[in-house]
Design an enzyme around this catalytic site. Structure first.
Site, short mmCIF file in Angstrom:
data_model
loop_
_atom_site.label_atom_id
_atom_site.label_comp_id
_atom_site.label_asym_id
_atom_site.label_seq_id
_atom_site.Cartn_x
_atom_site.Cartn_y
_atom_site.Cartn_z
N HIS A 286 0.87 -1.17 0.00
CA HIS A 286 0.00 0.00 0.00
C HIS A 286 0.91 1.23 0.00
O HIS A 286 1.52 1.56 1.02
CB HIS A 286 -0.91 -0.02 1.24
CG HIS A 286 -1.86 -1.18 1.23
ND1 HIS A 286 -2.26 -1.83 2.36
CD2 HIS A 286 -2.47 -1.79 0.18
CE1 HIS A 286 -3.10 -2.81 2.02
NE2 HIS A 286 -3.24 -2.80 0.71
N GLU B 59 1.36 4.05 2.63
CA GLU B 59 1.83 3.69 3.98
C GLU B 59 3.35 3.82 4.02
O GLU B 59 4.10 2.86 4.11
CB GLU B 59 1.32 2.29 4.33
CG GLU B 59 -0.21 2.29 4.40
CD GLU B 59 -0.85 0.90 4.36
OE1 GLU B 59 -2.09 0.84 4.27
OE2 GLU B 59 -0.13 -0.11 4.40
N HIS C 54 3.15 -2.49 7.04
CA HIS C 54 2.04 -1.61 6.66
C HIS C 54 1.86 -0.48 7.66
O HIS C 54 2.54 -0.42 8.69
CB HIS C 54 0.73 -2.41 6.64
CG HIS C 54 0.61 -3.34 5.48
ND1 HIS C 54 -0.20 -3.08 4.40
CD2 HIS C 54 1.22 -4.53 5.24
CE1 HIS C 54 -0.10 -4.09 3.54
NE2 HIS C 54 0.75 -4.97 4.02
N GLU D 277 1.76 -3.63 11.51
CA GLU D 277 1.08 -2.35 11.32
C GLU D 277 1.65 -1.28 12.24
O GLU D 277 1.84 -1.51 13.43
CB GLU D 277 -0.42 -2.51 11.63
CG GLU D 277 -1.16 -3.50 10.74
CD GLU D 277 -1.55 -2.93 9.38
OE1 GLU D 277 -1.32 -1.72 9.16
OE2 GLU D 277 -2.08 -3.70 8.56
ZN ZN Z 1 -1.68 -1.56 4.34
#
Ligand code: ZN
Length: 374
Positions: free
Chosen positions: A166, A169, A259, A335
């Protein structure tokens, strides 16, 4: 001086609706270039020095992660190096930045950017290390290089780290920068010990096109790469196709897919425990890694994370689920927050690039702790 907003640069993204007066600037957050996700913004404002600016994001409630705006503060920078948080509010409909810039040129962004030039610099810099081999895995849709950095000395056990599926990010690539700097440091005993047994295969940027285009979640074909792992294709997701093929060549003993999370103000990992083939040994590895990561960095915690019934926990199109299932190894989505770490907040900068780098360096220690069991 006339007010001006521009975004025609690396990862620039905004739509200007009106900019007649500094106290009444109206903008829209732009959609990804080829898909209908919207959250990332990055633009330059000129001509507003010492004027109280009110920048209204009229479509904030129509963005992809509306929860991302709660307790959120945008970042700003004058020199594009030091990014700081600015007063930001969300009333359920619109988001509002209220800031009086000190200079005539100021940049605002969703999070501290990580530019494509910095990416190329990073890859070139680490390639100077005798421990590093940089290979080209192929090209993105728009023809940008997909580079893989392999760090090894004597070790062979394959550890895989990928970042920025992504592209918005950006904290994920800051994380990788911190990890790579530690791995190539010849005086670091943790890295030396680890590399005697293991080889790191690192993809610092999985989505070069989306990064440059200022996308939050997708590549130049509109694909969310973290939903492409079951059946990637050259037309839609060459980035995943090439990396998955390279993984099958080396095997995978442990995998981190890095992420950023829009809503949760914590650093956490998401594992494979809901998958049918999940083994007790994988469970033990997940627990041991989390315990070691907590010891290595107080920014990491395991009290807050995704709920057990989240659909992504059983979705094999996600990288960490696909790899955990295919290789039966330790496989985690890691994350970091866009906002701040609520356990260890920093009022001035929130979560940022430097903190992500420190976390990436600390992850090396956590991997060393579980290495004997991989
Ligand atoms: Zn992500």
């Amino acid at each position: 001086m006339t007010l001006k907003i521009s975004s025609a640069f690396d990862s620039g993204a905004i739509e200007v609706l009106s900019i007649d007066r500094a106290e009444d600037i109206k903008v829209h957050i732009r959609a990804d270039s080829h898909a209908d996700f919207r959250q990332w913004f990055h633009f330059r404002l000129q001509g507003a020095a010492r004027q109280p600016c009110r920048i209204r994001f009229l479509n904030a409630a129509k963005c992809t992660y509306v929860d991302g705006w709660k307790e959120y503060r945008a970042v700003a920078s004058y020199d594009r190096r030091r990014w700081f948080r600015v007063p930001t509010s969300f009333d359920g409909e619109q988001m509002l930045i209220e800031h009086t810039p000190e200079r005539n040129s100021v940049y605002y962004a969703y999070f501290e950017p990580y530019s494509w030039e910095r990416h190329l610099d990073l890859v070139a810099r680490v390639a100077e290390s005798p421990r590093v081999r940089v290979r080209d895995l192929g090209s993105s849709i728009q023809g940008r290089d997909l580079s893989i950095v392999t760090v090894s000395s004597a070790g062979k056990r394959p550890l895989w780290i990928i970042a920025r599926q992504h592209p918005g990010e950006t904290m994920a690539e800051w994380f990788v920068e911190g990890m790579l700097e530690r791995l190539i440091d010849p005086s670091d005993p943790v890295s030396r010990t680890l590399l005697a047994e293991a080889a790191f295969h690192v993809v610092p940027n999985m989505n070069p096109d989306g990064s440059v285009l200022g996308n939050l979640r997708t590549n130049a074909a509109g694909a969310n790469l973290n939903r492409e792992w079951m059946s990637p294709s050259l037309e839609r997701s060459p980035e995943v196709l090439h990396v998955r093929a390279a993984m099958r060549e080396t095997g995978v003993a442990a995998f981190l897919d890095v992420h950023g999370d829009e809503a949760l103000p914590y650093v956490f990992v998401d594992g494979c425990e809901r998958l049918p083939g999940f083994t007790p040994q994988q469970g033990e590895l997940q627990r041991a890694f989390a315990a070691a990561f907590k010891r290595a960095s107080p920014d990491f915690q395991d009290a807050h994370g995704y709920p057990d019934d989240k659909e992504t926990k059983v979705n094999l199109t996600l990288a960490s689920k696909h790899v955990g299932d295919a290789f039966g190894c330790l496989s985690l989505t890691l994350e970091m927050p866009f906002k701040d770490n609520a356990d260890l907040p920093d009022v001035e900068v929130g979560w940022n690039g430097e903190r992500s780098k420190r976390l990436g360096a600390a992850a090396v220690e956590a991997l060393l702790a579980v290495l004997p069991h991989l």
